[in-house]
Each structure stands twice: as structure tokens, then as C-alpha cells.
Scaffold this motif. Structure first.
Motif, PDB file in Angstrom:
ATOM      1  N   ASN A  25      51.257  42.359  25.362  1.00 45.12           N
ATOM      2  CA  ASN A  25      50.830  43.601  23.660  1.00 45.12           C
ATOM      3  C   ASN A  25      49.628  44.192  23.892  1.00 45.12           C
ATOM      4  O   ASN A  25      49.810  45.028  23.432  1.00 45.12           O
ATOM      5  CB  ASN A  25      51.066  42.787  22.474  1.00 45.12           C
ATOM      6  CG  ASN A  25      52.496  42.042  22.898  1.00 45.12           C
ATOM      7  OD1 ASN A  25      53.516  42.676  23.441  1.00 45.12           O
ATOM      8  ND2 ASN A  25      52.800  41.213  21.958  1.00 45.12           N
ATOM      9  N   GLU A  26      48.516  44.369  24.660  1.00 40.34           N
ATOM     10  CA  GLU A  26      47.438  44.860  24.348  1.00 40.34           C
ATOM     11  C   GLU A  26      47.552  45.634  26.292  1.00 40.34           C
ATOM     12  O   GLU A  26      48.428  45.960  27.245  1.00 40.34           O
ATOM     13  CB  GLU A  26      46.510  43.469  24.888  1.00 40.34           C
ATOM     14  CG  GLU A  26      46.770  42.861  23.764  1.00 40.34           C
ATOM     15  CD  GLU A  26      46.123  42.967  22.418  1.00 40.34           C
ATOM     16  OE1 GLU A  26      45.328  44.653  22.078  1.00 40.34           O
ATOM     17  OE2 GLU A  26      47.031  42.725  21.848  1.00 40.34           O
ATOM     18  N   GLU A  27      46.831  46.857  26.631  1.00 44.96           N
ATOM     19  CA  GLU A  27      46.747  47.794  27.666  1.00 44.96           C
ATOM     20  C   GLU A  27      45.957  46.784  28.448  1.00 44.96           C
ATOM     21  O   GLU A  27      44.513  46.195  27.733  1.00 44.96           O
ATOM     22  CB  GLU A  27      45.801  48.740  26.907  1.00 44.96           C
ATOM     23  CG  GLU A  27      45.772  49.883  28.615  1.00 44.96           C
ATOM     24  CD  GLU A  27      44.982  51.030  27.631  1.00 44.96           C
ATOM     25  OE1 GLU A  27      44.759  51.742  28.711  1.00 44.96           O
ATOM     26  OE2 GLU A  27      44.701  51.605  26.179  1.00 44.96           O
ATOM     27  N   ARG A  28      45.902  46.793  29.239  1.00 39.65           N
ATOM     28  CA  ARG A  28      44.827  46.073  30.451  1.00 39.65           C
ATOM     29  C   ARG A  28      44.938  45.816  31.172  1.00 39.65           C
ATOM     30  O   ARG A  28      45.864  47.689  32.131  1.00 39.65           O
ATOM     31  CB  ARG A  28      45.553  44.519  30.113  1.00 39.65           C
ATOM     32  CG  ARG A  28      46.968  44.153  31.027  1.00 39.65           C
ATOM     33  CD  ARG A  28      47.821  42.699  31.344  1.00 39.65           C
ATOM     34  NE  ARG A  28      49.049  42.746  31.280  1.00 39.65           N
ATOM     35  CZ  ARG A  28      50.265  41.883  31.728  1.00 39.65           C
ATOM     36  NH1 ARG A  28      49.586  41.453  30.043  1.00 39.65           N
ATOM     37  NH2 ARG A  28      51.033  42.241  32.344  1.00 39.65           N
ATOM     38  N   PHE A  29      44.189  46.066  32.839  1.00 44.13           N
ATOM     39  CA  PHE A  29      43.672  46.656  33.691  1.00 44.13           C
ATOM     40  C   PHE A  29      43.516  44.981  34.549  1.00 44.13           C
ATOM     41  O   PHE A  29      42.588  44.161  34.136  1.00 44.13           O
ATOM     42  CB  PHE A  29      42.980  47.584  33.889  1.00 44.13           C
ATOM     43  CG  PHE A  29      41.405  47.797  34.224  1.00 44.13           C
ATOM     44  CD1 PHE A  29      40.946  47.381  34.123  1.00 44.13           C
ATOM     45  CD2 PHE A  29      41.241  48.381  32.339  1.00 44.13           C
ATOM     46  CE1 PHE A  29      39.361  47.234  34.029  1.00 44.13           C
ATOM     47  CE2 PHE A  29      40.182  48.097  31.876  1.00 44.13           C
ATOM     48  CZ  PHE A  29      38.885  48.013  33.014  1.00 44.13           C
ATOM     49  N   TRP A  30      42.762  45.487  35.639  1.00 48.70           N
ATOM     50  CA  TRP A  30      42.901  44.116  36.902  1.00 48.70           C
ATOM     51  C   TRP A  30      42.399  44.541  37.280  1.00 48.70           C
ATOM     52  O   TRP A  30      41.693  46.001  38.531  1.00 48.70           O
ATOM     53  CB  TRP A  30      44.195  43.700  37.861  1.00 48.70           C
ATOM     54  CG  TRP A  30      44.905  43.094  36.465  1.00 48.70           C
ATOM     55  CD1 TRP A  30      46.057  43.368  35.669  1.00 48.70           C
ATOM     56  CD2 TRP A  30      45.238  41.387  36.754  1.00 48.70           C
ATOM     57  NE1 TRP A  30      47.355  42.691  35.042  1.00 48.70           N
ATOM     58  CE2 TRP A  30      46.631  41.010  35.281  1.00 48.70           C
ATOM     59  CE3 TRP A  30      44.565  40.724  36.500  1.00 48.70           C
ATOM     60  CZ2 TRP A  30      46.938  40.274  34.927  1.00 48.70           C
ATOM     61  CZ3 TRP A  30      45.629  39.116  36.093  1.00 48.70           C
ATOM     62  CH2 TRP A  30      46.222  39.414  35.180  1.00 48.70           C
ATOM     63  N   VAL A  31      41.327  43.382  38.081  1.00 44.44           N
ATOM     64  CA  VAL A  31      40.106  43.654  38.836  1.00 44.44           C
ATOM     65  C   VAL A  31      39.703  42.932  40.032  1.00 44.44           C
ATOM     66  O   VAL A  31      39.652  41.557  39.899  1.00 44.44           O
ATOM     67  CB  VAL A  31      38.762  43.999  38.155  1.00 44.44           C
ATOM     68  CG1 VAL A  31      37.415  44.868  39.646  1.00 44.44           C
ATOM     69  CG2 VAL A  31      38.507  45.625  37.769  1.00 44.44           C
TER      70      VAL A  31
END
Length: 149
Positions: A25-31
Motif C-alpha cells: 500500500n506504499e509507493e515504492r521503487f526498486w534498485v
């Protein structure tokens, strides 16, 4: 809240994928690395690629530090989560400077000897999680949450 999940491909990424529902439910991004396992597992996710190889590679450590500055300035995550390996180090140190909270999960298979990444991140992590009680011998302030898998 915005979350950055950063880690090498392979087992480190598998750990993060196991806990991604905690951030659904969170805005997320991956690296992570531009490799097949990452690309297939992170379809429809916001994904940035970091430089590799990273094992004792000073050139890519420097490149990943500049990448961390650029991405973290742009994205401004409130929380950075990782289970290693090397890409976590510049993202955690830069993230700390930008005011992000840091959660590190030590890998499952290192019970008697600390990882290089764990040793580097332990002093600055807001929460350091281990998966075995024995790992607290290396990281006394860690919290043992048991195995992820």
C-alpha cells in the motif's frame, strides 16, 4: 510513505520479494541489477538499475554512490530497505544524509560470520534484523524476526 527496496539480484532480491507485500500500500521503487531474475520478478514495478559487478569493485561503488545521490534526491524515499549486498551500502549512507529511515535484513545463510555489507550498515541502520538468534552474537542490537522463507 515512499519506500526504496535495494539489493543485488539473486538471493538478496529474493529476500526483498518475500517481504514486498508489507509495502503493497506504499509507493515504492526498486534498485537492483539489470538481470533476468530481477526483470521477470519485478514486472509492473518501478525499477532502476545499478551498476555491477560490485564485489570489491571500487569503480562501481563510486558509480553506485553517484546513482544513489541522483535517485534518492529525485525520489525522496522515507524508508530504504535492503538485505544486501554491495548496492545497499551507498544507498543507505546517502539515504541517511537525506533523512530516510533504514531497515537492513541480514541474509539467512550467514550464521557465524558477518557479511561485509552487514558490518558496513550495522552502525547506521535504524532497524537491523537478523533471521537467527546466533547472528545476534555479531550484531548485539539486532532484532531477530526469524526466517523470511
Amino acid at each position: 510513505m515512499k519506500v526504496c527496496l535495494v539489493g543485488s539480484s539473486g538471493g538478496h532480491l529474493a529476500h526483498l520479494i518475500e517481504i514486498k507485500e508489507a509495502f503493497e500500500n506504499e509507493e515504492r521503487f526498486w534498485v537492483t541489477f539489470d538481470k533476468e531474475d530481477a526483470n521477470s520478478a519485478l514486472v509492473n514495478e518501478k525499477l532502476y538499475y545499478c551498476y555491477y559487478p560490485t564485489n570489491r569493485n571500487i569503480k562501481n561503488l563510486i558509480k553506485n554512490t553517484f546513482l544513489a545521490i541522483k535517485l534518492l534526491y529525485k525520489e525522496r524515499p522515507n524508508l530504504i530497505v535492503s538485505s544486501g549486498a554491495a548496492p545497499a551500502i551507498p544507498f543507505f549512507y546517502v539515504g541517511k544524509l537525506f533523512g530516510a529511515k533504514l531497515i537492513y535484513i541480514e541474509v539467512y545463510d550467514r550464521i557465524e560470520k558477518a557479511t561485509i555489507t552487514g558490518k558496513c550498515i550495522y552502525p547506521i541502520a535504524d532497524k537491523f534484523i537478523v533471521q537467527w538468534e546466533e547472528q545476534k552474537n555479531m550484531y548485539p542490537k539486532a532484532e531477530c524476526w526469524g526466517g523470511i522463507f
